[in-house]
Design a protein around this motif. Structure first.
Motif, PDB file in Angstrom:
ATOM      1  N   SER A   1      -6.732 -28.231   4.811  1.00 52.48           N
ATOM      2  CA  SER A   1      -6.582 -27.574   6.114  1.00 52.48           C
ATOM      3  C   SER A   1      -7.971 -27.498   6.739  1.00 52.48           C
ATOM      4  O   SER A   1      -8.957 -27.878   6.111  1.00 52.48           O
ATOM      5  N   SER A   2      -8.020 -27.001   7.971  1.00 54.73           N
ATOM      6  CA  SER A   2      -9.349 -26.858   8.572  1.00 54.73           C
ATOM      7  C   SER A   2     -10.035 -25.663   7.929  1.00 54.73           C
ATOM      8  O   SER A   2      -9.374 -24.759   7.401  1.00 54.73           O
TER       9      SER A   2
ATOM     10  N   LYS B   1     -11.560 -23.364   9.432  1.00 54.36           N
ATOM     11  CA  LYS B   1     -11.245 -22.173  10.223  1.00 54.36           C
ATOM     12  C   LYS B   1      -9.917 -21.548   9.761  1.00 54.36           C
ATOM     13  O   LYS B   1      -9.835 -20.337   9.575  1.00 54.36           O
ATOM     14  N   SER B   2      -8.905 -22.381   9.563  1.00 56.88           N
ATOM     15  CA  SER B   2      -7.609 -21.865   9.098  1.00 56.88           C
ATOM     16  C   SER B   2      -7.755 -21.186   7.751  1.00 56.88           C
ATOM     17  O   SER B   2      -7.175 -20.126   7.505  1.00 56.88           O
TER      18      SER B   2
ATOM     19  N   MET C   1      -3.570 -20.718  18.678  1.00 61.17           N
ATOM     20  CA  MET C   1      -3.580 -21.650  17.541  1.00 61.17           C
ATOM     21  C   MET C   1      -2.328 -22.513  17.532  1.00 61.17           C
ATOM     22  O   MET C   1      -1.275 -22.094  18.047  1.00 61.17           O
TER      23      MET C   1
ATOM     24  N   LYS D   1       0.648 -25.698  13.274  1.00 57.27           N
ATOM     25  CA  LYS D   1       0.152 -26.243  12.005  1.00 57.27           C
ATOM     26  C   LYS D   1      -0.887 -25.280  11.407  1.00 57.27           C
ATOM     27  O   LYS D   1      -0.850 -24.958  10.216  1.00 57.27           O
ATOM     28  N   GLU D   2      -1.780 -24.827  12.270  1.00 58.23           N
ATOM     29  CA  GLU D   2      -2.808 -23.883  11.798  1.00 58.23           C
ATOM     30  C   GLU D   2      -2.180 -22.554  11.360  1.00 58.23           C
ATOM     31  O   GLU D   2      -2.562 -21.968  10.351  1.00 58.23           O
TER      32      GLU D   2
ATOM     33  N   GLN E   1      -0.726 -22.842   8.041  1.00 60.89           N
ATOM     34  CA  GLN E   1      -1.759 -22.826   6.994  1.00 60.89           C
ATOM     35  C   GLN E   1      -2.240 -21.401   6.724  1.00 60.89           C
ATOM     36  O   GLN E   1      -2.418 -20.995   5.575  1.00 60.89           O
TER      37      GLN E   1
END
Lengths: 155, 201
Positions: free
Chosen positions: B66-67, B69-70, B141, B144-145, B148
């Motif tokens: 994931s990112s 940030k997430s 957001m 997807k985020e 997560q």
């Protein structure tokens, strides 16, 4: 329309507002919007509701840049304190020395190991000395008979 | 400028500055998110600090699926929840709660009251619906985020958001005592008048 049907339709409208509509439904929904004033109203309601919720946001953050600098410094100090980041700063190859192991780092296994090692050495020494005795007995030459020296006075 | 993922790799290699950069990039967003949960700046600051420390300690577990940030937000959400649980309950006298309509306002709710009413209703949503709604509407957001952060499948995140919004609609309609949303428009006029549908556009 029944309540359940309305609910399902609302879910479609929510997806449409969020840009999450299934491509297979998109055409049908467009047709529905063209022909159904009630559908249009429901879509508008959801858009307005979203807009109202967004506008109700009351979270305001501090504007002062020093506030964030201080927060950043506190976080980094805490991270340094926890992790020993400073010890992990890369050092130059010339100054790097081999890691030393302090007695404290050896810890509990070292305490256990010392008596074991002592016992091992003692055992080996004892066995070796026993064997040496046996070997010397086995390999020793027969003792020569005592040499008789004639007494000059008796001549 | 390095990406978050590159900075994470640098941190894993022992680069302190890389972590400092990540803190600078994300501390503001994390503070805003924490404030949404805790409503008090000093508590939110604590959550931000704790979240970054946890992130640093677990950074070797971050695999970049994931990112960053997430991942960081997920840590912050859990930290904020734990902090909320540890706080003593506030006892509020029901008599002091003002959710009613100002009798002097002919057009229904006045702007401040409406905002407060909406915020109160958002607070009343079940936890996961509120989280999905907050992340989507206030934090902009993607689903997807959100999935997560909530550690759930994509469709579940979307369903939580939908149900939250629908529940909010029902409660506000009930509160308003009518289903005519034009009253709300008086206080929050949508740009260019009533929102045009896609077809009209």
């Amino acid at each position: 329309m029944s309540k359940e049907a309305n609910h399902t339709a609302d879910e479609w409208w929510v997806d449409l507002v969020e840009g999450e509509t299934d491509p297979s439904l998109r055409e049908d929904l467009t047709l529905l919007l063209m022909n159904s004033p009630a559908g249009r109203d429901r879509l508008n309601t959801i858009k307005e509701l979203r807009s109202l919720v967004k506008d109700s946001d009351d979270v305001s953050l501090p504007e002062d840049g020093r506030f964030y600098q201080n927060m950043h410094d506190r976080i980094m100090a805490a991270v340094d304190g926890q992790s020993g980041f400073r010890r992990r700063e890369p050092t130059s190859a010339k100054r790097r020395s081999l890691p030393r192991t302090s007695p404290r780092q050896l810890g509990f296994p070292a305490l256990l190991g010392t008596p074991t090692l002592m016992a091992l050495i003692a055992g080996v020494t004892w066995m070796t000395s026993d064997r040496q005795k046996e070997d010397s007995q086995r390999n020793s030459l027969p003792t020569p008979p005592p040499v008789k020296i004639p007494d000059p006075d008796n001549r | 400028m390095k990406s978050d993922i590159e900075l994470v790799e640098d941190v894993k290699a022992g680069n302190r500055r890389a972590f400092s950069e990540l803190v600078q990039r994300h501390q503001r967003a994390l503070l805003r998110l924490s404030l949404r949960f805790l409503r008090e700046l000093s508590l939110a600051e604590d959550v931000v600090q704790e979240s970054f420390i946890k992130a640093f300690e677990k950074i070797h577990l971050f695999e970049g699926r994931s990112s960053f940030k997430s991942w960081l937000f997920q840590i912050a959400v859990n930290t904020a929840k734990n902090r909320l649980r540890s706080l003593p309950f506030e006892h509020v006298n029901i008599e002091d709660v003002h959710l009613g309509i100002d009798p002097g306002a002919e057009n229904g709710l006045v702007q401040g009251d409406l905002r407060r009413a909406i915020r109160a209703e958002v607070e009343r949503l079940p936890e996961r619906q509120r989280l999905a709604l907050t992340l989507r509407i206030f934090e902009d957001m993607s689903f997807k985020e959100i999935a997560q952060i909530m550690a759930c499948p994509y469709d579940t995140a979307k369903a939580n958001y939908r149900h939250g919004l629908m529940r909010l609609k029902e409660r506000l309609e009930l509160l308003q005592g009518q289903t005519d949303w034009k009253d709300f428009e008086v206080f929050f006029p949508v740009e260019g008048g009533r929102v045009r549908t896609e077809v009209e556009q």
